[in-house]
Design an enzyme around this catalytic site. Sequence first.
Site, PDB file in Angstrom:
ATOM      1  N   SER A 111       0.843  -1.200   0.000  1.00 22.53           N
ATOM      2  CA  SER A 111       0.000   0.000   0.000  1.00 22.53           C
ATOM      3  C   SER A 111       0.878   1.250   0.000  1.00 22.53           C
ATOM      4  CB  SER A 111      -0.962  -0.047   1.191  1.00 22.53           C
ATOM      5  OG  SER A 111      -1.960   0.939   1.086  1.00 22.53           O
ATOM      6  N   GLU A 228      -1.837  -2.320  -8.072  1.00 20.38           N
ATOM      7  CA  GLU A 228      -3.073  -2.582  -7.353  1.00 20.38           C
ATOM      8  C   GLU A 228      -3.548  -1.274  -6.750  1.00 20.38           C
ATOM      9  OE1 GLU A 228      -3.568  -2.403  -3.838  1.00 20.38           O
ATOM     10  OE2 GLU A 228      -1.529  -1.790  -3.380  1.00 20.38           O
ATOM     11  N   HIS A 296      -5.006  -5.233  -1.734  1.00 22.48           N
ATOM     12  CA  HIS A 296      -5.811  -5.005  -0.540  1.00 22.48           C
ATOM     13  C   HIS A 296      -6.883  -6.064  -0.295  1.00 22.48           C
ATOM     14  CE1 HIS A 296      -3.866  -1.085  -0.767  1.00 22.48           C
ATOM     15  NE2 HIS A 296      -4.312  -0.829   0.440  1.00 22.48           N
TER      16      HIS A 296
END
Length: 326
Positions: A111, A228, A296
């Site tokens: 992330s 992502e 995620h």
Amino acid sequence: MFAPKLVPGDEIRVIAPATSMIILKEAQVDLAVERLTKLGFNVTFGKNADAHDEFFSSSIAERIEDLHDAFADPNVKGILAALGGYNSNQLLKYIDFDLIAANPKVFCGFSDITALQLAIYQKTGLVTYSGPHFSSFGVKHGLEYTMESFLEAVTNDAPYEIVPSKTWSDDAWYLDQENRTFHEQSGYLILQEGEAVGRLIGGNLCTMNLLQGTEFMPSLEDSILFIEDDEESHSRSFDRDLQSLLHLPEVNSIKALLIGRFQKNSNITEEALRKIITSKEELRNIPIIANVNFGHVQPFATLPIGATATVKAVDGETEIFIEQKE
């Protein structure tokens, strides 16, 4: 440059370069420590890991101190980010990259931590690991795939494969560990067929784009690009962020594209994703695989940024192999 692999007895330091550990539930922290301890690791924490301000983070100086201490401490062999957030990129110009290059260690997270991982790779050549946070080990159910891939990446030199998990989940597990729904997964989604070999470069897409035009952005030349995004993304923002990346000058030498599975709240359907990809002239004639196990949605694989990967999407079948040699 690969850091020495982790072995039982090694110390893993947990730091919070984005959001403070203070937001984690005590039971989640205890379970994560228990899981890592059972693997044979000794878990320690940066002295500022619980420090926090009105943004649920801590000062740049505190976060840099913990990052530098973790790399400088000869007893520490691996470093886990506690969790993600929004502000890791605040740290970049304060990092002592010479210190990191002289003390290569396993550094893992995902992330927002993408900003640190790509910058470290760009500045030092050290392979970093897009994989679980420390907090990820606090998942009570459905951790097996995540754990196995992490161990394949950071404790072993052998090549390994990023195979589809049997099930996946998009639950807010950190709010309710028992109220979980697992969906069956038979395979990945092939958007374009082909075969390719290249260097794995990627992570969280919107975080990657924060590095464009800076000295911290790695080249995408001859890359296996993996991207992502989280539930704050949607079809139009994903399209825009991807297009921004595709304006980089070396984009024509991208060898393949891997897209992590989107969270349900993104509302990015297969139809929308196919339309977005079809609109990108820059991505013609390369293999593209979506719904890959990273990002995620759980469980997820660990991908070494800078390592060599082989991607195949042929006759409806997929293979993603990771090499672990310099």
